[in-house]
Design a protein around this motif. Sequence first.
Motif, short mmCIF file in Angstrom:
data_model
loop_
_atom_site.label_atom_id
_atom_site.label_comp_id
_atom_site.label_asym_id
_atom_site.label_seq_id
_atom_site.Cartn_x
_atom_site.Cartn_y
_atom_site.Cartn_z
N TRP A 58 0.82 -1.21 0.00
CA TRP A 58 0.00 0.00 0.00
C TRP A 58 0.86 1.27 0.00
O TRP A 58 0.60 2.20 -0.75
CB TRP A 58 -0.91 -0.04 1.23
CG TRP A 58 -1.81 1.13 1.42
CD1 TRP A 58 -1.52 2.27 2.10
CD2 TRP A 58 -3.15 1.26 0.94
NE1 TRP A 58 -2.61 3.11 2.08
CE2 TRP A 58 -3.62 2.51 1.38
CE3 TRP A 58 -4.00 0.44 0.21
CZ2 TRP A 58 -4.90 2.97 1.10
CZ3 TRP A 58 -5.28 0.89 -0.06
CH2 TRP A 58 -5.71 2.13 0.37
N SER A 61 3.13 1.70 -3.28
CA SER A 61 2.39 1.53 -4.54
C SER A 61 3.17 0.61 -5.48
O SER A 61 3.46 0.94 -6.63
CB SER A 61 2.08 2.87 -5.19
OG SER A 61 1.17 3.60 -4.38
N HIS A 82 -1.82 2.80 -4.30
CA HIS A 82 -2.37 1.93 -3.26
C HIS A 82 -3.00 0.64 -3.80
O HIS A 82 -4.21 0.46 -3.78
CB HIS A 82 -3.37 2.69 -2.39
CG HIS A 82 -2.82 3.90 -1.74
ND1 HIS A 82 -1.62 3.90 -1.05
CD2 HIS A 82 -3.28 5.16 -1.67
CE1 HIS A 82 -1.38 5.10 -0.58
NE2 HIS A 82 -2.36 5.90 -0.94
N ILE A 84 -4.37 -3.12 -3.99
CA ILE A 84 -4.99 -4.04 -3.03
C ILE A 84 -5.46 -5.29 -3.75
O ILE A 84 -5.74 -5.27 -4.93
CB ILE A 84 -6.18 -3.40 -2.27
CG1 ILE A 84 -7.27 -2.95 -3.24
CG2 ILE A 84 -5.72 -2.23 -1.42
CD1 ILE A 84 -8.56 -2.53 -2.55
N GLU A 85 -5.55 -6.39 -3.02
CA GLU A 85 -6.16 -7.64 -3.44
C GLU A 85 -5.83 -8.09 -4.86
O GLU A 85 -6.70 -8.17 -5.72
CB GLU A 85 -7.67 -7.56 -3.24
CG GLU A 85 -8.03 -7.31 -1.80
CD GLU A 85 -9.54 -7.18 -1.57
OE1 GLU A 85 -10.32 -7.48 -2.49
OE2 GLU A 85 -9.91 -6.77 -0.46
N LEU A 96 -6.07 -4.14 -8.40
CA LEU A 96 -6.84 -2.91 -8.31
C LEU A 96 -5.98 -1.88 -7.60
O LEU A 96 -5.42 -2.15 -6.53
CB LEU A 96 -8.13 -3.14 -7.51
CG LEU A 96 -8.91 -1.88 -7.13
CD1 LEU A 96 -9.41 -1.17 -8.38
CD2 LEU A 96 -10.06 -2.23 -6.20
N ASP A 97 -5.87 -0.71 -8.20
CA ASP A 97 -5.11 0.37 -7.60
C ASP A 97 -6.13 1.29 -6.92
O ASP A 97 -6.77 2.12 -7.57
CB ASP A 97 -4.28 1.08 -8.66
CG ASP A 97 -3.38 0.07 -9.39
OD1 ASP A 97 -2.84 -0.83 -8.72
OD2 ASP A 97 -3.25 0.16 -10.62
N HIS A 98 -6.30 1.07 -5.63
CA HIS A 98 -7.41 1.59 -4.84
C HIS A 98 -7.68 3.08 -5.01
O HIS A 98 -8.81 3.50 -5.13
CB HIS A 98 -7.18 1.26 -3.37
CG HIS A 98 -8.35 1.51 -2.50
ND1 HIS A 98 -8.50 2.66 -1.78
CD2 HIS A 98 -9.45 0.75 -2.25
CE1 HIS A 98 -9.64 2.61 -1.10
NE2 HIS A 98 -10.22 1.45 -1.37
N HIS A 99 -6.64 3.90 -4.99
CA HIS A 99 -6.83 5.34 -5.11
C HIS A 99 -6.41 5.88 -6.47
O HIS A 99 -6.31 7.09 -6.65
CB HIS A 99 -6.07 6.09 -4.00
CG HIS A 99 -6.70 5.92 -2.66
ND1 HIS A 99 -6.03 5.34 -1.61
CD2 HIS A 99 -7.92 6.22 -2.19
CE1 HIS A 99 -6.81 5.30 -0.56
NE2 HIS A 99 -7.97 5.83 -0.88
#
Length: 122
Positions: A58, A61, A82, A84-85, A96-99
């Motif tokens: 996180w 990145s 960021h 995730i998963e 998936l790049d959360h932000h």
Amino acid sequence: MLVLAGDDAVWGTVYEATERSVVRIDPGTNATTTVVGPLPPAQIASIGVGGTVWVADWDTSSITGYDIATGDAVAELPVGLHPIEPVAAFGDLWSLDHHGGTVTRIDTETRTVEATITVGAP
């Protein structure tokens, strides 16, 4: 703990107060093996694909690949903001790049970023 299914096992990222580790769960025997650890607290998700366990970080990145047999880092790839998963599908690793509003596609054989796909607003 975050749990994700890989190509031959279930992978768990174990959260401790100051560090993380990755465990492999054999679905046939329910036996667990610590594969990588300790890791920094920002390492949040992991999945095993083709002899490598991939861990999303996180804070940096990035996604780092670790050799399952030795625990040594074999690749560190910058991805969107960021990650995730990560998910293994269609012969690649997807994160998936959360932000960031993107999904990063990683070729697990060449250990390179294959594409960054915009899926929405950051």
